[in-house]
Design a protein around this motif. Structure first.
Motif, PDB file in Angstrom:
ATOM      1  N   LYS A 126       1.322 -10.835  26.718  1.00 52.09           N
ATOM      2  CA  LYS A 126       0.472 -11.417  25.810  1.00 52.09           C
ATOM      3  C   LYS A 126       1.089 -11.606  24.318  1.00 52.09           C
ATOM      4  O   LYS A 126       1.956 -11.009  23.960  1.00 52.09           O
ATOM      5  N   ALA A 148      -0.719 -12.592  20.245  1.00 48.40           N
ATOM      6  CA  ALA A 148      -1.818 -12.441  19.581  1.00 48.40           C
ATOM      7  C   ALA A 148      -1.664 -12.594  18.148  1.00 48.40           C
ATOM      8  O   ALA A 148      -0.821 -11.932  17.587  1.00 48.40           O
ATOM      9  N   ASN A 191      -4.479 -19.702  31.318  1.00 52.40           N
ATOM     10  CA  ASN A 191      -4.630 -18.081  31.020  1.00 52.40           C
ATOM     11  C   ASN A 191      -2.949 -17.636  30.877  1.00 52.40           C
ATOM     12  O   ASN A 191      -2.563 -16.657  31.293  1.00 52.40           O
ATOM     13  N   GLY A 214      -2.200 -16.246  27.790  1.00 51.17           N
ATOM     14  CA  GLY A 214      -2.191 -15.032  27.164  1.00 51.17           C
ATOM     15  C   GLY A 214      -1.921 -15.318  25.636  1.00 51.17           C
ATOM     16  O   GLY A 214      -1.197 -14.557  24.965  1.00 51.17           O
ATOM     17  N   TYR A 217      -3.228 -15.429  22.620  1.00 50.17           N
ATOM     18  CA  TYR A 217      -4.461 -15.132  22.100  1.00 50.17           C
ATOM     19  C   TYR A 217      -4.452 -15.407  20.513  1.00 50.17           C
ATOM     20  O   TYR A 217      -3.484 -15.269  19.634  1.00 50.17           O
ATOM     21  N   SER A 273      -7.313 -15.374  16.959  1.00 47.83           N
ATOM     22  CA  SER A 273      -8.635 -15.262  16.557  1.00 47.83           C
ATOM     23  C   SER A 273      -8.463 -15.662  14.692  1.00 47.83           C
ATOM     24  O   SER A 273      -7.270 -15.918  14.256  1.00 47.83           O
ATOM     25  N   TRP A 275     -11.192 -12.887  19.538  1.00 44.36           N
ATOM     26  CA  TRP A 275      -9.856 -13.317  20.325  1.00 44.36           C
ATOM     27  C   TRP A 275     -10.178 -14.158  21.517  1.00 44.36           C
ATOM     28  O   TRP A 275     -11.331 -13.951  22.403  1.00 44.36           O
ATOM     29  N   VAL A 276      -9.554 -15.152  21.612  1.00 42.92           N
ATOM     30  CA  VAL A 276      -9.659 -15.919  22.746  1.00 42.92           C
ATOM     31  C   VAL A 276      -8.188 -16.719  23.137  1.00 42.92           C
ATOM     32  O   VAL A 276      -7.361 -16.691  22.276  1.00 42.92           O
ATOM     33  N   ASP A 277      -8.191 -17.160  24.485  1.00 42.45           N
ATOM     34  CA  ASP A 277      -6.867 -17.439  24.815  1.00 42.45           C
ATOM     35  C   ASP A 277      -6.663 -19.002  24.745  1.00 42.45           C
ATOM     36  O   ASP A 277      -7.304 -19.842  25.336  1.00 42.45           O
ATOM     37  N   THR A 303      -8.800  -6.121  23.708  1.00 38.54           N
ATOM     38  CA  THR A 303      -8.596  -7.389  24.225  1.00 38.54           C
ATOM     39  C   THR A 303      -6.842  -7.882  24.043  1.00 38.54           C
ATOM     40  O   THR A 303      -6.324  -8.260  25.108  1.00 38.54           O
ATOM     41  N   VAL A 304      -6.375  -7.284  22.879  1.00 38.68           N
ATOM     42  CA  VAL A 304      -4.832  -7.761  22.581  1.00 38.68           C
ATOM     43  C   VAL A 304      -4.006  -6.520  22.755  1.00 38.68           C
ATOM     44  O   VAL A 304      -2.838  -6.569  22.202  1.00 38.68           O
TER      45      VAL A 304
END
Length: 337
Positions: free
Chosen positions: A13, A15, A158, A160, A162, A164, A178-180, A220-221
């Protein structure tokens, strides 16, 4: 590029928190800093082709303060009844102004003429939105159509990636949790939220970074490569303080981030020693998450006082040396917009 390189090199991931200044001065012209009610050259475009005698045109001049300004141009056919006739043309004064119209000194012959632009000039916030959109496009890894919209069938990738978004002015708020953004429908939702931002208030970079710190610690991250990109347009004029117990506590603006309550300190006019140091301390906590913190600044030449010193430094230097992650050998970051 550094942020994107980290994202691309990480197999898991990634972020990134976008921390966007929405203070009132973000409504200023992105090119010259003119305030919303001020006119500037970026409201005009030069005329190409022939001029219409009945058209509305403007000429450019420099006032006594060295500022570029635009005045209305007047067409005169030169056929005066009570004054000498003269060749037709465009002038800085109206031919109907008997006492002030002087065709010799007021002629605009040979000068470039302008019309008002059909599209509004770009504000600092407009430019920030475009920069955020460009970042989202590249970070998402999506494929886009020629009109800039995501191509079809990209809603279940999906990867990863992320993102925000936090905005800050007098206080700070979450614009997007947080969203992908590697999924096209999610990407478009984030973009709509960014485009809906407006400019008003002071500059509480401390609050923006405090909110970023809170988001970076979200489960989430967990395990992601983490980055913060903060875009602002001047000196910080507010900061946050926990456990505030001074005499003005009850009158101060309050902000809750997660379960932590803060008071807003500052009057929105200057970067005090408290604001200077509090923002630096918060930036240090963000970097210790750990994450990389990148800053970009409009109006980078503005200066602020260094605490316990007679020195002044530019906002650009403050952000570059006190707030942002320091580049390693061979790395080069962009700081000023």
């Amino acid at each position: 590029e550094v942020v994107l390189q980290q994202t691309e090199e990480n197999s898991g991931k990634a972020a990134t928190v976008l921390v966007l200044d929405t203070s009132g001065s973000m409504a200023y012209c992105a090119e010259c800093g003119a305030e919303p009610e001020e006119d500037c050259e970026h409201n005009y475009v030069p005329v190409s082709g022939m001029l219409s005698k009945t058209g509305t045109y403007y000429y450019k001049y420099t006032n006594k303060n060295g500022q570029v300004r635009f005045g209305k141009a007047y067409y005169c056919d030169g056929q005066h009844k009570l004054k000498d006739v003269h060749p037709a043309g465009w002038f800085t004064t109206s031919g109907d102004d008997f006492f002030n119209h002087n065709p010799k000194t007021d002629s605009l012959a040979g000068q470039t003429m302008y019309v008002k632009s059909e599209t509004p000039r770009t504000s600092r916030l407009d430019a920030a939105k475009v920069a955020a959109e460009n970042f989202l496009k590249t970070s998402s890894g999506l494929t886009f159509n020629t009109d800039g919209t995501p191509a079809a069938n990209q809603n279940s990738r999906n990867l990863g990636r992320y993102v925000s978004v936090v905005s800050f002015a007098d206080k700070a708020k979450s614009v997007q949790s947080w969203v992908d953004v590697s999924n096209s429908d999610v990407y478009q939702g984030v973009l709509r939220n960014i485009k809906g931002l407006s400019a008003e208030g002071g500059t509480n970079l401390d609050a923006g970074l405090t909110y970023a710190e809170y988001l970076l610690n979200d489960n989430t991250v967990r395990g992601a490569v983490k980055n913060v990109i903060a875009l602002t347009d001047g000196q910080p004029t507010y900061c946050l303080k926990k456990d505030c117990d001074d005499l003005w506590h009850l009158l101060r603006t309050k902000l809750t981030i997660g379960s932590t309550k803060y008071c807003v300190h500052g009057d929105g006019t200057e970067c005090t020693d408290e604001i200077y140091n509090s923002t630096v301390d918060t930036a240090t906590r963000v970097k210790n998450v750990p994450s990389k913190l990148y800053t970009v600044c409009f109006d980078a030449g503005e200066t602020i006082d260094v605490p316990n010193s007679q020195k002044k430094i530019s906002v650009s230097e403050y952000l570059r040396t006190k707030i942002a992650t320091q580049p390693k050998a061979g790395e080069k970051f962009a700081y000023d917009a």
